[in-house]
Design a protein around this motif. Structure first.
Motif, PDB file in Angstrom:
ATOM      1  N   SER A 198      10.301 -17.996  -4.705  1.00  0.00           N
ATOM      2  CA  SER A 198      11.604 -18.666  -4.695  1.00  0.00           C
ATOM      3  C   SER A 198      12.618 -18.005  -5.614  1.00  0.00           C
ATOM      4  N   LEU A 199      12.270 -16.875  -6.222  1.00  0.00           N
ATOM      5  CA  LEU A 199      13.127 -16.237  -7.219  1.00  0.00           C
ATOM      6  C   LEU A 199      14.449 -15.779  -6.591  1.00  0.00           C
ATOM      7  N   SER A 200      15.565 -16.309  -7.100  1.00  0.00           N
ATOM      8  CA  SER A 200      16.877 -15.965  -6.545  1.00  0.00           C
ATOM      9  C   SER A 200      17.841 -15.404  -7.587  1.00  0.00           C
ATOM     10  N   HIS A 201      17.560 -15.603  -8.877  1.00  0.00           N
ATOM     11  CA  HIS A 201      18.465 -15.150  -9.927  1.00  0.00           C
ATOM     12  C   HIS A 201      17.678 -14.445 -11.031  1.00  0.00           C
ATOM     13  N   LEU A 202      18.115 -13.231 -11.372  1.00  0.00           N
ATOM     14  CA  LEU A 202      17.457 -12.444 -12.412  1.00  0.00           C
ATOM     15  C   LEU A 202      18.483 -11.969 -13.436  1.00  0.00           C
ATOM     16  N   ARG A 203      18.196 -12.242 -14.703  1.00  0.00           N
ATOM     17  CA  ARG A 203      18.977 -11.660 -15.799  1.00  0.00           C
ATOM     18  C   ARG A 203      17.999 -10.820 -16.615  1.00  0.00           C
ATOM     19  N   VAL A 204      18.180  -9.504 -16.593  1.00  0.00           N
ATOM     20  CA  VAL A 204      17.184  -8.582 -17.110  1.00  0.00           C
ATOM     21  C   VAL A 204      17.734  -7.816 -18.308  1.00  0.00           C
ATOM     22  N   ILE A 205      16.938  -7.751 -19.360  1.00  0.00           N
ATOM     23  CA  ILE A 205      17.291  -6.984 -20.544  1.00  0.00           C
ATOM     24  C   ILE A 205      16.600  -5.616 -20.457  1.00  0.00           C
ATOM     25  N   VAL A 206      17.401  -4.561 -20.522  1.00  0.00           N
ATOM     26  CA  VAL A 206      16.892  -3.195 -20.452  1.00  0.00           C
ATOM     27  C   VAL A 206      17.284  -2.472 -21.728  1.00  0.00           C
ATOM     28  N   ASP A 207      16.311  -1.934 -22.436  1.00  0.00           N
ATOM     29  CA  ASP A 207      16.614  -1.172 -23.647  1.00  0.00           C
ATOM     30  C   ASP A 207      16.344   0.316 -23.418  1.00  0.00           C
ATOM     31  N   GLU A 208      16.577   1.112 -24.442  1.00  0.00           N
ATOM     32  CA  GLU A 208      16.486   2.556 -24.296  1.00  0.00           C
ATOM     33  C   GLU A 208      15.084   3.032 -23.937  1.00  0.00           C
ATOM     34  N   GLU A 209      14.072   2.256 -24.322  1.00  0.00           N
ATOM     35  CA  GLU A 209      12.704   2.690 -24.061  1.00  0.00           C
ATOM     36  C   GLU A 209      12.337   2.638 -22.589  1.00  0.00           C
ATOM     37  N   VAL A 210      12.980   1.765 -21.839  1.00  0.00           N
ATOM     38  CA  VAL A 210      12.540   1.542 -20.456  1.00  0.00           C
ATOM     39  C   VAL A 210      13.649   1.693 -19.424  1.00  0.00           C
ATOM     40  N   PHE A 211      14.865   2.118 -19.815  1.00  0.00           N
ATOM     41  CA  PHE A 211      15.963   2.103 -18.844  1.00  0.00           C
ATOM     42  C   PHE A 211      15.698   3.025 -17.654  1.00  0.00           C
ATOM     43  N   GLN A 212      14.885   4.064 -17.841  1.00  0.00           N
ATOM     44  CA  GLN A 212      14.587   4.961 -16.730  1.00  0.00           C
ATOM     45  C   GLN A 212      13.706   4.310 -15.666  1.00  0.00           C
ATOM     46  N   LEU A 213      13.107   3.162 -16.003  1.00  0.00           N
ATOM     47  CA  LEU A 213      12.281   2.430 -15.036  1.00  0.00           C
ATOM     48  C   LEU A 213      13.112   1.502 -14.155  1.00  0.00           C
ATOM     49  N   LEU A 214      14.412   1.376 -14.453  1.00  0.00           N
ATOM     50  CA  LEU A 214      15.238   0.413 -13.723  1.00  0.00           C
ATOM     51  C   LEU A 214      15.289   0.693 -12.224  1.00  0.00           C
ATOM     52  N   PRO A 215      15.499   1.933 -11.764  1.00  0.00           N
ATOM     53  CA  PRO A 215      15.499   2.156 -10.304  1.00  0.00           C
ATOM     54  C   PRO A 215      14.189   1.743  -9.634  1.00  0.00           C
ATOM     55  N   GLN A 216      13.060   2.030 -10.268  1.00  0.00           N
ATOM     56  CA  GLN A 216      11.772   1.629  -9.702  1.00  0.00           C
ATOM     57  C   GLN A 216      11.636   0.118  -9.670  1.00  0.00           C
ATOM     58  N   PHE A 217      12.139  -0.553 -10.710  1.00  0.00           N
ATOM     59  CA  PHE A 217      12.115  -2.015 -10.743  1.00  0.00           C
ATOM     60  C   PHE A 217      12.924  -2.595  -9.581  1.00  0.00           C
ATOM     61  N   VAL A 218      14.109  -2.047  -9.350  1.00  0.00           N
ATOM     62  CA  VAL A 218      14.959  -2.533  -8.256  1.00  0.00           C
ATOM     63  C   VAL A 218      14.301  -2.242  -6.912  1.00  0.00           C
ATOM     64  N   GLU A 219      13.660  -1.098  -6.794  1.00  0.00           N
ATOM     65  CA  GLU A 219      12.924  -0.799  -5.558  1.00  0.00           C
ATOM     66  C   GLU A 219      11.825  -1.829  -5.320  1.00  0.00           C
ATOM     67  N   ASN A 220      11.167  -2.256  -6.403  1.00  0.00           N
ATOM     68  CA  ASN A 220      10.128  -3.288  -6.270  1.00  0.00           C
ATOM     69  C   ASN A 220      10.714  -4.629  -5.859  1.00  0.00           C
ATOM     70  N   ILE A 221      11.944  -4.910  -6.297  1.00  0.00           N
ATOM     71  CA  ILE A 221      12.617  -6.139  -5.852  1.00  0.00           C
ATOM     72  C   ILE A 221      12.739  -6.140  -4.341  1.00  0.00           C
ATOM     73  N   VAL A 222      13.177  -5.001  -3.802  1.00  0.00           N
ATOM     74  CA  VAL A 222      13.408  -4.906  -2.357  1.00  0.00           C
ATOM     75  C   VAL A 222      12.099  -5.001  -1.589  1.00  0.00           C
ATOM     76  N   THR A 223      11.061  -4.315  -2.079  1.00  0.00           N
ATOM     77  CA  THR A 223       9.787  -4.311  -1.358  1.00  0.00           C
ATOM     78  C   THR A 223       9.052  -5.643  -1.518  1.00  0.00           C
ATOM     79  N   SER A 224       9.230  -6.312  -2.659  1.00  0.00           N
ATOM     80  CA  SER A 224       8.586  -7.622  -2.847  1.00  0.00           C
ATOM     81  C   SER A 224       9.295  -8.701  -2.050  1.00  0.00           C
ATOM     82  N   ASP A 225      10.592  -8.474  -1.786  1.00  0.00           N
ATOM     83  CA  ASP A 225      11.387  -9.349  -0.922  1.00  0.00           C
ATOM     84  C   ASP A 225      11.515 -10.780  -1.448  1.00  0.00           C
ATOM     85  N   PRO A 226      11.795 -10.990  -2.750  1.00  0.00           N
ATOM     86  CA  PRO A 226      12.177 -12.338  -3.165  1.00  0.00           C
ATOM     87  C   PRO A 226      13.594 -12.627  -2.662  1.00  0.00           C
ATOM     88  N   PRO A 227      13.977 -13.876  -2.484  1.00  0.00           N
ATOM     89  CA  PRO A 227      15.309 -14.192  -1.948  1.00  0.00           C
ATOM     90  C   PRO A 227      16.394 -14.032  -3.002  1.00  0.00           C
TER      91      PRO A 227
END
Length: 358
Positions: A198-227
């Motif tokens: 049922s996940l529809s709203h995400l507020r995500v904190i990204v710091d310098e250690e992990v910001f390069q993972l953001l595109p992969q995270f967004v790709e997982n959003i699309v493939t996981s298909d939450p609304p």
């Protein structure tokens, strides 16, 4: 007619008209007033002082916890700027809070701020009898937190901290938090929420250690298909803006659902990268740009021009906000066929309004 013989409905009306400061004295009038007044007095507890909180917990525990079911909301928040609370609070304090929580069978809204972030052990699922709708924890993501969340079947809004060791993020087993609609927290923990149906709203904190993972995270959003309708990142850095937007807009179903997107680091030039992806977001209503790095800072006329420019590529846009770091946000809104400045807002007061309002 004496106070003790007044109908319960009249007593309730009297109590509802009173200020919070008037409730404790009224509890001492007689037993009838005490029962009615205590229901309101304990219904909404917002505690910002350790000593006061401790006394309230003792009162809740007294008489076999008879007052516990009165509590619907409990917020315990200590201002981190107070030097006395920058370290660990006493173990005895957290034990008392745990026992008090065990009496709150009707609790729906819980906020716990631990300056050290380590008191997750108080959320023992074997001791708690409530089912939360909203939970905001300044507590680390660890085994105790995950065990507690597995017991919460009605939770709709969750906020939490990062794991103590980001190389080992405790997984949230699939099949839990099925009612969760909104999550606020660090990227690696947010990744555990993508299995929530049922996940529809995400507020995500990204710091310098992990910001390069953001595109992969967004790709997982699309493939996981939450609304998902709202994706709000504290900042999408310039090096990964194009890759992140490409991952988000590759799937037409995801594009059709997204209504809020931010916060994108605004480039002075080469904005065509943003334009290209905006044309795919047919229902986007709100977008946020980080502009504190620009020199000179964009003045009002430039902000209006950017709002118009973005609206050309995304006609559904109705709000464009410009973020000047953690200091202020300038909001522009489309009203009566024109873009007008809707005010300058403190960062903390406008953020929830933007990402949760779509």
């Amino acid at each position: 007619m004496t106070a003790g013989t007044l109908p319960l409905e009249i007593l309730n009306r009297i109590v509802q008209q009173l200020r919070p400061v008037d409730l404790p004295p009224l509890c001492r009038v007689n037993k009838m007033f005490q029962r009615v007044t205590e229901r309101k007095l304990y219904n909404n507890l917002i505690l910002g002082d350790v000593n006061l909180a401790y006394r309230v917990y003792m009162s809740l525990i007294a008489h076999d916890g008879m007052r516990g079911p009165y509590v619907k909301r409990l917020w315990f928040y200590i201002d981190p700027r107070r030097g006395v609370t920058r370290g660990h609070l006493a173990h005895q304090f957290w034990q008392m809070m745990q026992v008090a929580l065990s009496t709150m069978t009707e609790l729906k809204d819980l906020l716990i701020h631990d300056p050290a972030g380590t008191a997750t052990w108080i959320l023992d699922p074997d001791e708690m009898r409530f089912q939360l709708h909203t939970a905001k924890f300044r507590l680390q993501w660890d085994d105790d937190m995950v065990a507690f969340l597995q017991s919460q079947h009605q939770l709709k809004h969750l906020q939490t901290l990062d794991a103590h060791d980001i190389t080992r993020v405790v997984p949230l087993p699939e099949g839990h938090l099925r009612e969760l609609e909104a999550f606020e927290g660090p990227l690696l923990v947010a990744a555990e929420m993508l299995s929530c149906p049922s996940l529809s709203h995400l507020r995500v904190i990204v710091d310098e250690e992990v910001f390069q993972l953001l595109p992969q995270f967004v790709e997982n959003i699309v493939t996981s298909d939450p609304p998902l309708r709202s994706l709000h990142v504290n900042v999408i850095p310039d090096p990964v803006v194009e890759e992140t937007l490409e991952a988000l807009t590759v799937d037409p179903k995801c594009c059709a659902r997204i209504q809020h997107l931010g916060v994108i680091m605004m480039p002075w030039i080469h904005r065509h990268v943003i334009h290209r992806h905006l044309t795919r977001l047919h229902n986007l209503q709100s977008i946020a740009f980080e502009v504190s790095h620009l020199d000179p800072a964009p003045i009002e006329g430039f902000q209006r021009a950017i709002a118009l420019e973005m609206n050309m590529y995304c006609p559904s846009l109705r709000r464009v906000s410009f973020w000047f770091g953690h200091h202020q946000v300038v909001l522009w809104a489309y009203r009566q066929d024109t873009w007008t400045c809707a005010g300058v807002h403190p960062h903390a007061s406008i953020e929830d309004q933007l990402w949760l309002s779509v």
